[in-house]
Design a protein around this motif. Structure first.
Motif, PDB file in Angstrom:
ATOM      1  N   GLY A  71       0.800  -1.211   0.000  1.00  0.00           N
ATOM      2  CA  GLY A  71       0.000   0.000   0.000  1.00  0.00           C
ATOM      3  C   GLY A  71       0.836   1.265   0.000  1.00  0.00           C
ATOM      4  O   GLY A  71       2.014   1.256  -0.356  1.00  0.00           O
ATOM      5  N   TRP A  72       0.198   2.364   0.404  1.00  0.00           N
ATOM      6  CA  TRP A  72       0.820   3.679   0.467  1.00  0.00           C
ATOM      7  C   TRP A  72       0.453   4.280   1.809  1.00  0.00           C
ATOM      8  O   TRP A  72      -0.650   4.818   1.974  1.00  0.00           O
ATOM      9  CB  TRP A  72       0.298   4.582  -0.663  1.00  0.00           C
ATOM     10  N   PHE A  73       1.333   4.171   2.779  1.00  0.00           N
ATOM     11  CA  PHE A  73       1.069   4.721   4.103  1.00  0.00           C
ATOM     12  C   PHE A  73       2.374   5.026   4.818  1.00  0.00           C
ATOM     13  O   PHE A  73       3.422   4.487   4.484  1.00  0.00           O
ATOM     14  CB  PHE A  73       0.188   3.770   4.940  1.00  0.00           C
ATOM     15  N   ASN A  74       2.271   5.894   5.808  1.00  0.00           N
ATOM     16  CA  ASN A  74       3.414   6.261   6.631  1.00  0.00           C
ATOM     17  C   ASN A  74       3.579   5.184   7.703  1.00  0.00           C
ATOM     18  O   ASN A  74       2.788   5.116   8.646  1.00  0.00           O
ATOM     19  CB  ASN A  74       3.173   7.634   7.264  1.00  0.00           C
ATOM     20  N   ALA A  75       4.594   4.366   7.550  1.00  0.00           N
ATOM     21  CA  ALA A  75       4.797   3.232   8.456  1.00  0.00           C
ATOM     22  C   ALA A  75       5.218   3.654   9.857  1.00  0.00           C
ATOM     23  O   ALA A  75       5.235   2.823  10.778  1.00  0.00           O
ATOM     24  CB  ALA A  75       5.833   2.283   7.874  1.00  0.00           C
ATOM     25  N   ASP A  76       5.543   4.934  10.045  1.00  0.00           N
ATOM     26  CA  ASP A  76       5.849   5.419  11.395  1.00  0.00           C
ATOM     27  C   ASP A  76       4.560   5.750  12.158  1.00  0.00           C
ATOM     28  O   ASP A  76       4.569   5.839  13.379  1.00  0.00           O
ATOM     29  CB  ASP A  76       6.727   6.671  11.335  1.00  0.00           C
ATOM     30  N   ARG A  77       3.467   5.930  11.429  1.00  0.00           N
ATOM     31  CA  ARG A  77       2.209   6.353  12.053  1.00  0.00           C
ATOM     32  C   ARG A  77       1.138   5.265  12.063  1.00  0.00           C
ATOM     33  O   ARG A  77       0.087   5.447  12.684  1.00  0.00           O
ATOM     34  CB  ARG A  77       1.680   7.588  11.334  1.00  0.00           C
ATOM     35  N   PHE A  99       6.031  -2.080  10.211  1.00  0.00           N
ATOM     36  CA  PHE A  99       5.772  -3.001   9.107  1.00  0.00           C
ATOM     37  C   PHE A  99       5.389  -2.213   7.857  1.00  0.00           C
ATOM     38  O   PHE A  99       4.226  -2.114   7.486  1.00  0.00           O
ATOM     39  CB  PHE A  99       4.662  -3.966   9.540  1.00  0.00           C
ATOM     40  N   PRO A 100       6.391  -1.617   7.196  1.00  0.00           N
ATOM     41  CA  PRO A 100       6.135  -0.724   6.060  1.00  0.00           C
ATOM     42  C   PRO A 100       5.670  -1.488   4.817  1.00  0.00           C
ATOM     43  O   PRO A 100       5.825  -2.714   4.739  1.00  0.00           O
ATOM     44  CB  PRO A 100       7.492  -0.068   5.817  1.00  0.00           C
TER      45      PRO A 100
END
Length: 190
Positions: free
Chosen positions: A85-91, A106-107
């Motif tokens: 996907g497309w997401f900020n793995a820190d958040r 888990f990026p």
């Protein structure tokens, strides 16, 4: 999806990880799936060369799971989880392994193999404007039992046993878990 090159590569990568980090368990899966294929050549695997008999595509658009165990999988077996996907793995999107008290970043593009039938797991939601998908590979424990039972259900297998063979089967069942766990690798094995 099964023919798409990106998923073929993910499958190859997961097989490679499995073979490197759990070589004995990987060989067991490989041998069992070969027996299953020899029993019925009409069976089709989702991906050629994969030791996993099944897969699931979770297209979300914000795939998230609650804490769970995959009871249908082989108890000591591994499953492969790939985050997409497309997401900020820190958040968000973190993998939680509840029994180990771990929260793992888990990026997108990350793959992990876990014994999903014995470790409770879930993931953290992503931000409302983001997308998270997952691709999971696994093999149902019932397939291993089918092979072990001479390609029949537990019910049919147990009907055919004599009293002596039933006692031997019960004794083997008591040690099956221990034999399965022995297939896990320790760092010195790798």
């Amino acid at each position: 999806m099964l023919e798409h090159e990106c998923f073929q590569r993910i499958v190859g990568f997961a097989n490679c990880l499995f073979r490197i980090f759990a070589p004995i368990l990987f060989a067991f899966y490989q041998a069992q799936m070969a027996l299953l294929a020899a029993w019925n050549s009409a069976l089709k695997w989702p991906f050629v060369g994969s030791v996993f008999a099944a897969c699931t595509f979770n297209f979300g658009p914000q795939a998230v799971t609650c804490s769970h165990l995959d009871f249908g999988n082989l108890a000591w077996g591994w499953c492969s989880i790939t985050s997409l996907g497309w997401f900020n793995a820190d958040r968000g999107g973190h993998l939680i392994l509840w029994d180990l008290k771990l929260i793992i970043r888990f990026p997108p593009g990350a793959t992990i193999l876990i014994p999903s039938a014995i470790i409770r797991h879930s993931n953290i939601p992503v931000q409302p404007h983001e997308k998270r998908f997952s691709f999971v590979q696994y093999t149902a424990g019932g397939l291993f039992r089918w092979i072990h039972n001479g390609y029949m259900t537990d019910e049919d297998f147990l009907k055919k046993l004599t009293m002596e063979s039933r006692e031997a089967q019960d004794a083997e069942a008591e040690t099956r878990w221990e034999e399965g766990v022995k297939m896990f690798s320790i760092i010195d094995d790798l």
